[in-house]
Design a protein around this motif. Structure first.
Motif, mmCIF file in Angstrom:
data_model
loop_
_atom_site.group_PDB
_atom_site.id
_atom_site.type_symbol
_atom_site.label_atom_id
_atom_site.label_comp_id
_atom_site.label_asym_id
_atom_site.label_seq_id
_atom_site.Cartn_x
_atom_site.Cartn_y
_atom_site.Cartn_z
ATOM 1 N N SER A 74 0.816 -1.115 0.025
ATOM 2 C CA SER A 74 0.037 0.014 -0.211
ATOM 3 C C SER A 74 0.816 1.241 -0.118
ATOM 4 C CB SER A 74 -0.902 -0.023 1.270
ATOM 5 O OG SER A 74 -0.161 0.409 2.381
ATOM 6 N N ARG A 75 0.240 2.417 -0.298
ATOM 7 C CA ARG A 75 0.866 3.737 -0.391
ATOM 8 C C ARG A 75 1.423 3.883 1.267
ATOM 9 N NH1 ARG A 75 -3.384 6.518 -3.590
ATOM 10 N NH2 ARG A 75 -4.017 7.514 -1.345
ATOM 11 N N GLU A 76 0.339 3.657 1.908
ATOM 12 C CA GLU A 76 1.007 3.850 3.573
ATOM 13 C C GLU A 76 2.125 3.207 3.875
ATOM 14 O OE1 GLU A 76 -3.399 4.918 2.967
ATOM 15 O OE2 GLU A 76 -2.190 3.132 2.305
ATOM 16 N N MET A 77 2.307 1.803 3.167
ATOM 17 C CA MET A 77 3.408 0.792 3.632
ATOM 18 C C MET A 77 4.785 1.520 3.248
ATOM 19 S SD MET A 77 4.369 -2.035 5.076
ATOM 20 C CE MET A 77 2.943 -3.153 5.238
ATOM 21 N N LEU A 78 4.611 2.210 1.995
ATOM 22 C CA LEU A 78 5.891 2.966 1.384
ATOM 23 C C LEU A 78 6.026 4.238 2.252
ATOM 24 C CD1 LEU A 78 5.545 2.711 -2.457
ATOM 25 C CD2 LEU A 78 6.908 1.564 -1.064
ATOM 26 N N TYR A 79 4.985 4.880 2.458
ATOM 27 C CA TYR A 79 5.149 6.278 3.090
ATOM 28 C C TYR A 79 5.842 5.876 4.368
ATOM 29 C CZ TYR A 79 4.147 10.444 6.012
ATOM 30 O OH TYR A 79 3.759 11.372 6.993
ATOM 31 N N THR A 80 5.283 4.988 5.373
ATOM 32 C CA THR A 80 5.911 4.654 6.466
ATOM 33 C C THR A 80 7.423 4.338 6.741
ATOM 34 O OG1 THR A 80 3.658 4.124 7.161
ATOM 35 C CG2 THR A 80 5.402 3.362 8.716
ATOM 36 N N ALA A 81 7.789 3.427 5.638
ATOM 37 C CA ALA A 81 8.975 3.023 5.323
ATOM 38 C C ALA A 81 9.856 4.362 5.234
ATOM 39 C CB ALA A 81 9.034 1.646 4.413
ATOM 40 N N LEU A 82 9.830 4.696 4.058
ATOM 41 C CA LEU A 82 10.600 5.895 3.624
ATOM 42 C C LEU A 82 10.759 7.093 4.761
ATOM 43 C CD1 LEU A 82 9.629 8.732 2.247
ATOM 44 C CD2 LEU A 82 8.624 6.730 0.598
ATOM 45 N N SER A 83 9.596 7.260 5.358
ATOM 46 C CA SER A 83 9.756 8.374 6.298
ATOM 47 C C SER A 83 10.420 8.153 7.489
ATOM 48 C CB SER A 83 8.296 9.040 6.566
ATOM 49 O OG SER A 83 7.500 7.982 7.185
ATOM 50 N N ARG A 84 10.918 6.829 7.582
ATOM 51 C CA ARG A 84 12.016 6.601 8.907
ATOM 52 C C ARG A 84 13.293 7.157 8.671
ATOM 53 N NH1 ARG A 84 9.033 6.679 11.835
ATOM 54 N NH2 ARG A 84 7.529 7.508 10.187
ATOM 55 N N SER A 85 13.686 7.618 7.523
ATOM 56 C CA SER A 85 14.974 7.707 7.346
ATOM 57 C C SER A 85 15.326 9.414 7.222
ATOM 58 C CB SER A 85 15.392 7.503 5.903
ATOM 59 O OG SER A 85 16.729 7.722 5.364
#
Length: 686
Positions: free
Chosen positions: A628-639
């Motif tokens: 999902s988009r939320e999965m991508l957003y959550t992952a990349l926004s950790r960095s």
């Protein structure tokens, strides 16, 4: 008759029906049950869920086998929706809607023509609709919110009764809070203004940087100080922790005791990170109020705050025994699930402040509900006279004025808007792992071979640097009083280095899951070390707690590292070390067996609330429902500085174009209640 049905107590029921009906129908039912059990995994369920559905269906008398099979399909679909995070199952468009999508894996047979499968699917969904509309399932399905049945049908949704009750109770509790007068009336506004002036004039420090409050942060602090319920929304690095520190200082100056301010988060790791940030911010403030806050206000998990007893499966604090608190502040509230929110609302006194901080665009909880998203949406729709949220927009972590941070921030915003074209354009496309720069956002296109090449570079350049190897080889001396100052300093540095980067996966299983990736990196480490260590976990390797351990006060998500520990008797053993507010604690690996695992890679869900310099996101090799988009957003926004996305283009496209689908009723229930609320407004703090 299948022995499993006898174990469920269903053999007599099925036997009686077999005597009174066609034996072929009974055999077909049993065959369908076995096939469904074999395919349960496609819906994220264990095979036992299929038999649980049969057990519930058995409570409804006088159903023939086709009807009973239809009921089993309906119940399994509701369980699958629950497993995927929904609190209710939509039944609109039965032939091609959500019900049909959930039912399809259970119904389709090997070698069946698509047209035949579709016809069978439509027939069974029509049968389900008839059974519900005619009230033929009145023993197991209620038709009102007050009914006490396992399932509740309120068209067009099917609910599990306990989740409907929790949503109803949560919506009622929130509406009551919002209907109450502000906790600071007009007479207290001058006191609030003075407290805000003092805090703004002497900002806390994060490191050597003053935590100066922006206008939107000042507004959020003022709203939280007045309100009985406040949502503070903000993306990654928008200063939510700064608001917590400022709010604590303001509340203390308004006469609220430090023992009346409760701080919590859904996970132990999130609570620990909040505590670290608060201690650092308050520690740089030279004042008696700040010193007392730093000493007495320690964040804990929500379960610990509410006094959860794992042996009794009960909470000590509830509406009949509320918390002794004037303010309850919850960080990382996007991880809150429905049942925990309902427990929290019941335990917070009605005249206390409840402040929920989170990011509505992040992944919601693993369990059922999309609490923060639903509350944020309801707050935005609410009339200005009773709006209860503040929105933070400026990111301090991903600085829009610097190269890497600017690209990550732009990508996060594009993903949230659903702009797949811009999202891919912002990613620097790499064909080989050797081309990676570990800065900004890079997309390594490819499958298994590319992952292998990346892992070798990651091991050499991120996990096996000279300083990490040196600290991993140290023998850390421990006495009865704990680690000495030299050991503590080295451990702190090792934790810092290992926490600077992380690999994120969508699942634990599959070739692209955390289990496989951790195993591969462990083997890579063994090979580079000449195979000198044989155990599953060797000194220098990061680990994560997977089950709560109340005896040792370790919680799911807590992260540590394995090191060699030398005791007072001179014996040296590999032990798992974890950070605590007072220093570090070590535990024998054998004592933690089954509760910890390697943590070179972790799931995106477990990474929520974490910050890294660099992140790798490994996509699965096929499209999965959790993409999902939320999965991508959550992952990349950790960095903060670098993101590498690894995967095939078709899988990346599926993630970019698939918003998370959860069917929940809290926002709807709350919106209905907010329509009748009209509370007085108060001026903003200048």
């Amino acid at each position: 008759m299948d022995q499993r049905y006898a174990q469920l107590g269903l053999s007599s029921m099925l036997g009686r029906q077999a005597e009174a009906s066609d034996g072929a129908a009974a055999a077909q039912f049993a065959h369908r049950m076995r096939r469904a059990a074999a395919r349960a995994g496609q819906l994220g369920l264990e095979p036992a869920a299929i038999h649980l559905a049969a057990e519930i269906a058995a409570f409804q008398p006088q159903l023939d086998y086709p009807d009973r099979w239809a009921v089993v399909v309906l119940i399994v679909a509701s369980l699958a929706a629950l497993e995927q995070g929904s609190t209710r199952l939509p039944l609109a468009n039965p032939g091609d809607g959500v019900l049909a999508r959930m039912a399809r894996p259970l119904i389709e047979a090997e070698g069946q023509e698509p047209s035949e499968a579709q016809a069978e699917l439509e027939a069974i969904t029509e049968r389900i609709e008839r059974l519900l509309v005619t009230g033929a399932l009145d023993t197991i399905v209620g038709n009102s919110a007050e009914a006490y049945r396992p399932l509740i049908y309120l068209p067009p949704y099917l609910y599990h009764q306990r989740l409907l009750a929790a949503e109803t109770a949560a919506a009622d509790s929130i509406a009551v809070r919002l209907a109450g007068a502000p906790l600071l009336g007009p007479a207290m506004e001058p006191s609030l203004a003075r407290a805000m002036e003092e805090v703004i004039a002497r900002p806390a420090l994060m490191g050597s940087t003053p935590m100066a409050l922006s206008a939107e942060q000042i507004e959020a602090v003022g709203q939280a100080a007045r309100g009985r319920l406040t949502l503070i929304e903000g993306g990654p690095g928008t200063g939510k922790t700064s608001i917590v520190v400022a709010l604590m200082r303001v509340l203390a100056r308004l006469g609220i005791g430090t023992d009346e301010i409760a701080l919590a988060a859904p996970t132990g790791k999130a609570a620990f990170r909040l505590g670290e940030s608060i201690r650092q911010g308050l520690g740089n403030c030279d004042g008696p109020i700040e010193r007392e806050l730093g000493q007495r206000c320690t964040p804990v998990t929500i379960h610990r705050l509410l006094g959860y007893s794992p042996s009794r499966h009960r909470f000590r604090h509830h509406r009949a025994n509320v918390l002794r608190a004037a303010a309850v502040i919850i960080d990382e509230s996007s991880m809150l699930d429905l049942m925990l929110l309902e427990r929290l609302l019941s335990a917070v006194p009605p005249d206390a402040r409840l402040i929920l901080l989170g990011d509505a665009d992040q992944l919601p909880s693993v369990s059922a509900g999309a609490i923060f998203r639903d509350l944020a949406a309801a707050a935005r729709r609410a009339a200005p006279t009773h709006r209860f949220s503040s929105v933070l927009t400026h990111s301090y972590r991903m600085d829009e004025n610097t190269g890497p941070g600017r690209v990550i921030l732009a990508l996060a915003q594009a993903i949230n808007r659903g702009d797949a074209t811009l999202s891919k354009r912002l990613m620097a496309r790499r064909r080989q792992a050797a081309q990676l720069c570990f800065e900004g956002v890079e997309w390594l296109e490819g499958g298994a071979e590319q992952v292998e090449d990346l892992l070798r570079r990651w091991q050499a350049e991120q996990l096996a640097t000279g300083e990490i190897r040196r600290l991993a080889q140290v023998s850390y001396r421990q006495t009865a009083q704990g680690f000495d100052s030299a050991a503590t300093g080295n451990l702190a540095r090792l934790f810092q280095l290992l926490a600077a980067s992380r690999i994120l996966c969508l699942t634990r299983v599959l070739a692209t899951g955390t289990i496989a990736i951790n195993s591969r990196l462990h083997q890579e480490r063994q090979d580079s070390a000449g195979g000198s260590w044989e155990p599953e976990m060797a000194p220098g390797e990061p680990v994560i707690v997977t089950q709560n351990d109340y005896e040792r006060m370790l919680f799911n998500g807590d992260q540590g590292v394995v090191v060699s520990v030398r005791g007072e008797g001179g014996e040296t053993l590999p032990m798992a070390v974890f950070a605590r507010s007072s220093g570090f604690v070590a535990f024998h690996l054998e004592a933690l067996r089954g509760r910890v695992e390697l943590c070179y890679a972790t799931t995106v869900h477990k990474a929520q609330g974490s910050e890294f310099d660099r992140v790798v996101l490994i996509l699965p090799r096929q499209k999965l429902p959790i993409l999902s988009r939320e999965m991508l957003y959550t992952a990349l926004s950790r960095s903060r500085r670098g993101v590498i996305v690894v995967g095939e283009e078709a899988v990346l496209d599926a993630a970019l174009t698939s918003p998370l689908e959860r069917f929940t009723g809290l926002g709807e229930a709350l919106a209905a209640r907010l329509g009748g609320i009209n509370r007085p407004s108060v001026p903003a703090v200048q």
